[in-house]
Design an enzyme around this catalytic site. Sequence first.
Site, short mmCIF file in Angstrom:
data_model
loop_
_atom_site.label_atom_id
_atom_site.label_comp_id
_atom_site.label_asym_id
_atom_site.label_seq_id
_atom_site.Cartn_x
_atom_site.Cartn_y
_atom_site.Cartn_z
N THR A 54 -18.38 61.48 22.01
CA THR A 54 -19.44 60.50 22.16
C THR A 54 -20.35 60.86 23.34
OG1 THR A 54 -18.00 58.85 21.19
CG2 THR A 54 -19.94 58.03 22.33
N LYS A 82 -14.79 51.54 44.91
CA LYS A 82 -14.94 50.81 46.19
C LYS A 82 -15.05 49.32 45.95
CE LYS A 82 -17.78 54.47 48.29
NZ LYS A 82 -19.16 54.73 48.76
N ARG A 103 -19.55 53.65 28.18
CA ARG A 103 -18.25 53.32 27.59
C ARG A 103 -17.39 52.72 28.69
NH1 ARG A 103 -14.69 57.44 24.05
NH2 ARG A 103 -16.20 56.67 22.51
N HIS A 131 -17.99 49.88 18.55
CA HIS A 131 -18.49 51.24 18.75
C HIS A 131 -19.64 51.45 17.75
CE1 HIS A 131 -18.65 55.30 19.91
NE2 HIS A 131 -17.40 55.67 19.76
C1 NCD Z 1 -13.14 56.76 18.83
C2 NCD Z 1 -13.26 55.75 19.96
O1 NCD Z 1 -13.48 56.15 21.11
O2 NCD Z 1 -13.18 54.59 19.65
N1 NCD Z 1 -13.53 58.03 19.21
C3 NCD Z 1 -14.84 58.38 19.12
O3 NCD Z 1 -15.68 57.87 19.83
N2 NCD Z 1 -15.19 59.24 18.15
C4 NCD Z 1 -11.85 56.73 18.14
C5 NCD Z 1 -10.58 56.82 18.92
O4 NCD Z 1 -10.57 56.98 20.13
O5 NCD Z 1 -9.54 56.76 18.25
#
Ligand code: NCD
Length: 301
Positions: A54, A82, A103, A131
């Site tokens: 990602t 911190k 994220r 996501h």
């Molecule tokens: C996924 C996530 O981060 O939710 N990965 C991703 O971004 N392709 C799936 C996962 O972590 O299983």
Amino acid sequence: MFHVLSAAQFSKDEILEILHSASQMEAILEGPGFCELAKGKILAALFYEPSTRTRLSFETAMLRLGGGVISETDVTFSSITKGEVLPDTIRIVSNCADVIAMRSKTKGDAAIAAEYSSVPVLNGGDGSGEHPTQSLLDLYTISKEFDLESAMNVAFIGDMKYGRTVHSLTTMLRHFPNIKLQFIAPDALQIPDSYFQEGDLKQEALSDEIIANADVIYDTRIQKERFEDPAQYEKFKSVYIFDVEQVNKMKDSAILMHPLPRVNEITLAVDDLPQARYFQQAANGIPVRMALIAKALNLSA
Ligand code: NCD
């Protein structure tokens, strides 16, 4: 301002517009490989949870659009260690960048960030929440093989409870009423009620019939990091394994998807089978994120 926070925010027309824009971005990638649409613009990538695909595809997307990238990937080196709170971090970062991809471990963080940001926020995964950029690339992958308006079966397998990609993709697929959704998971990891609808199928056993009738199998990893009790993870981690024998039960025209990373749920030998689509799916993240960044920055080709 165009933030991308949740799959539910998108209308069907908006989804189709983004898929169309992604195909134009793909033509740029296949031709010159880059453009100058985002020249002089900066993407900040804040990734406070592990990520390879990602983050790198967001960064690649911005670089291919001719923009620049700044990133923070390790919370140890961030002021968060911190004691800085997310709103403060976001205020600072939005002074540095034109768009933020982020994220975090906590569900709802992207929405908080959007409240305090003066630039668009793109949610690259908020804990066990959502996501949405992944589900756009998932839909883009499906749309390359199938007409989204036609009747088909999409079988989700694995961790429906914590799998945020499943939550977001399920939500977007509701715009295409001829697609039947099936959720195959251990009872303790089944799809939350808020994502389930009458007419869907929900069961624990992965039968040959489900495999044979699926047009799309969307396999997922059991989300180890979300379990409080490691014994629970151990119990579930190997319930569904796709090996060559299983995949050979699929239709020739069907595709096997996975958001990746995989752990043990798809054996390596499956990679060479015609149904395996997960690496192409991951590659589709670049044109789709180019389209999203361009939309967020109001750039037109
Ligand atoms: C996924 C996530 O981060 O939710 N990965 C991703 O971004 N392709 C799936 C996962 O972590 O299983």
